[in-house]
Write an enzyme that holds these catalytic residues in place. Structure first.
Site, PDB file in Angstrom:
ATOM      1  CE1 TYR A 122       0.713  -7.002  -1.929  1.00  0.00           C
ATOM      2  CE2 TYR A 122      -1.215  -8.397  -1.778  1.00  0.00           C
ATOM      3  CZ  TYR A 122      -0.077  -7.879  -1.213  1.00  0.00           C
ATOM      4  OH  TYR A 122       0.261  -8.247   0.062  1.00  0.00           O
ATOM      5  CB  SER A 139       8.187   0.789   7.337  1.00  0.00           C
ATOM      6  OG  SER A 139       8.754  -0.407   7.841  1.00  0.00           O
ATOM      7  N   GLY A 140       5.990   0.743   9.374  1.00  0.00           N
ATOM      8  CA  GLY A 140       5.190   0.032  10.372  1.00  0.00           C
ATOM      9  C   GLY A 140       5.835  -1.283  10.776  1.00  0.00           C
ATOM     10  N   GLY A 181       9.206  -6.549   1.179  1.00  0.00           N
ATOM     11  CA  GLY A 181       8.641  -5.398   0.479  1.00  0.00           C
ATOM     12  C   GLY A 181       9.630  -4.899  -0.548  1.00  0.00           C
TER      13      GLY A 181
END
Lengths: 333, 333
Positions: free
Chosen positions: B56, B155-156, B244
């Site tokens: 990350y 997706s969220g 993303g």
């Protein structure tokens, strides 16, 4: 005038060497809203070669006179054209058919330049210096002492970026394919020059680290690995602008460069600016660039000059690697 | 209170299934500038899994309690903490160690939410709805009746984009991997849903042409071919934002998209915004999003809820394809 107009035309989109020929047309007197410009010189640009190949963003219907850039002198003035007189020095800013001896132009397609500026130099003013100016004048915060990085630094735009950045107090980090260009670029004011490969990148990374250099802008005319190389050197939040694609390879962008490093990737096309910007602002930029050329602060190296009789040689030379500047077509006798 | 604090920790960066364990620490009373929050629920996000893997943008020193998102209730108030009382409903906005039963937080790390909003829902407020809000609130001119296009629409963030765009009068064109998601997205307000492959792109292209749709914004969470697909649908001058990289493949950008089509390619990371934006503005956005959740205008589907005893199952489920929403960890008894 009873003379003829020699024009360079494309009949069919094909390879540059085969794609152009000279045709002769009657010369016409100007309409009331026209000026007749006698073309002096026109450089052969990569964009012209791309048009001949049928691979440009905007293509003419064929057969067409082509040529994106050039300058000349007014030889006849339509009676509605105020502010112009015979002998005026003219830059074509809004014509894509400059490769002809006589151009019938309306005032919105041209800009008047200082008479003292040689036609050879002004012929190279529209594309490269203005592209360099635009690259350095986007909405990107560049402080003096910041650096910009570019590839293809020995190109017409590349050397203009070096000189214009210097006049703004911005330092330039330059990547070139040929080691032999280094001294020339340093003499034009480059602050650092590296070869455009992994070893050059390692040297550049060292310099950035040692000198704590901030690099908010990367200027790309190559694409592929070279584009990625200068992208990887950018500071957090930096901007990468593509104005050319010499390698013909697409850009590859690691997702982390966008998400975590917050880089912006953009493009720049001079034609967009010329089409959308206010004419007065465009004039102002060109007057400033012309003055810099006149003062010797903005050189555009010339490789060779060819008459229309040598058109084939000229096109061939313009496609060769290892040139030392622009190849110019000479129209005036 | 004489109790213990159960925390989920990473000892070593490794695969998500093996990377976490539960440890027990002593509970501590709050310092004067601290509040003790009893955590309710925490969703397992892709970013959390990336942290466990050591991949990350920002990584903690190990061993570390992790967890980027969650909400809970105040159970003890340090005597310097005004404006807070026991029972207050709290969202963690500036903690990367939410996966623990009790968090000792300072007021700048939390936001107070309406008491009526269920803890299950508020636990999913920080990341996805705010990312969707940010994606739609960049400096990009989107007129009502314009469309935005996105991939990973199930997706969220994807479903939040659909719902927030609808409330702004903006239409959404959505790409999904699984055909079976289509009805759900249409019921949430999606204007068009296509499968994320070449056949879906052909259908989308037809719709754009037939309806003369303007598409100034593409929202990408996948990368690779999918990113290129939605990029190719953008209108001239459009912007492509990556938040993303589910496919873990880099972006590939044709040079002509940058130069001639004048696209901008950018990234977005919620953490940048939370770090750099003024706290009052951040609070305002979350209050607005919380109200929309309370009014049922902003749903975040839940796939399953797991107690800490089922941590391994929870992590496993969160890495599986074909989920129907978020996997939540339940901390409160």
């Amino acid at each position: 005038m009873g003379t003829i107009n020699r024009q360079i035309i494309v009949n069919k989109f094909t390879t540059p060497e085969k794609g152009v020929s000279v045709r002769e047309q009657d010369y016409k007197d100007p309409k009331p809203n026209e000026l007749i410009i006698r073309t002096g010189y026109c450089p052969i640009n990569p964009a012209d070669l791309n048009v001949i190949e049928g691979k440009y963003g905007k293509l003419p219907e064929l057969p067409a006179v082509i040529g994106n850039e050039g300058s000349g002198q007014v030889i006849a003035v339509g009676n509605e054209c105020e502010h112009f007189k015979e002998g005026d020095h003219i830059l074509f800013v809004n014509r894509q058919d400059c490769w002809q001896e006589f151009v019938a132009a309306t005032p919105d397609q041209i800009i008047k330049l200082p008479d003292l500026l040689p036609l050879k130099l002004s012929s190279m003013l529209k594309v490269n210096p203005a592209t360099a100016w635009l690259l350095l004048n986007q909405d990107i915060k560049i402080e003096s002492h910041d650096w910009v990085v570019q590839n293809a630094s020995n190109s017409g735009v590349g050397v203009a970026v070096i000189q214009l950045a210097k006049s703004l107090g911005i330092k330039t980090m330059n990547f070139v394919r040929r080691e032999t260009c280094k001294d020339k670029l340093l003499s034009l004011g480059a602050d650092a020059v590296f070869t455009d490969d992994e070893s050059g990148k390692i040297e550049a990374t060292k310099l950035i680290k040692n000198e704590k250099i901030k690099l908010p802008l990367a200027i790309n005319a190559v694409g592929g690995e070279s584009a990625l190389r200068i992208m990887s050197l950018l500071s957090e939040g930096g901007t990468h602008i593509t104005y050319g694609a010499m390698s013909k390879r697409p850009l590859k962008i690691p997702n982390s460069f966008l998400i975590f490093k917050n880089l912006s990737i953009r493009g720049l096309w001079l034609s967009h600016w010329l089409k959308n910007e206010n004419k007065a602002n465009i004039e102002e930029v060109y007057q400033d660039l012309a003055q810099k050329m006149l003062d010797g602060k903005l050189e555009q190296p010339i490789d060779s000059i060819h008459r229309l009789e040598e058109l084939e040689d000229a096109i061939k030379r313009s496609t060769q690697e290892g040139r030392n500047g622009k190849v110019l077509l000479k129209f005036k006798s």
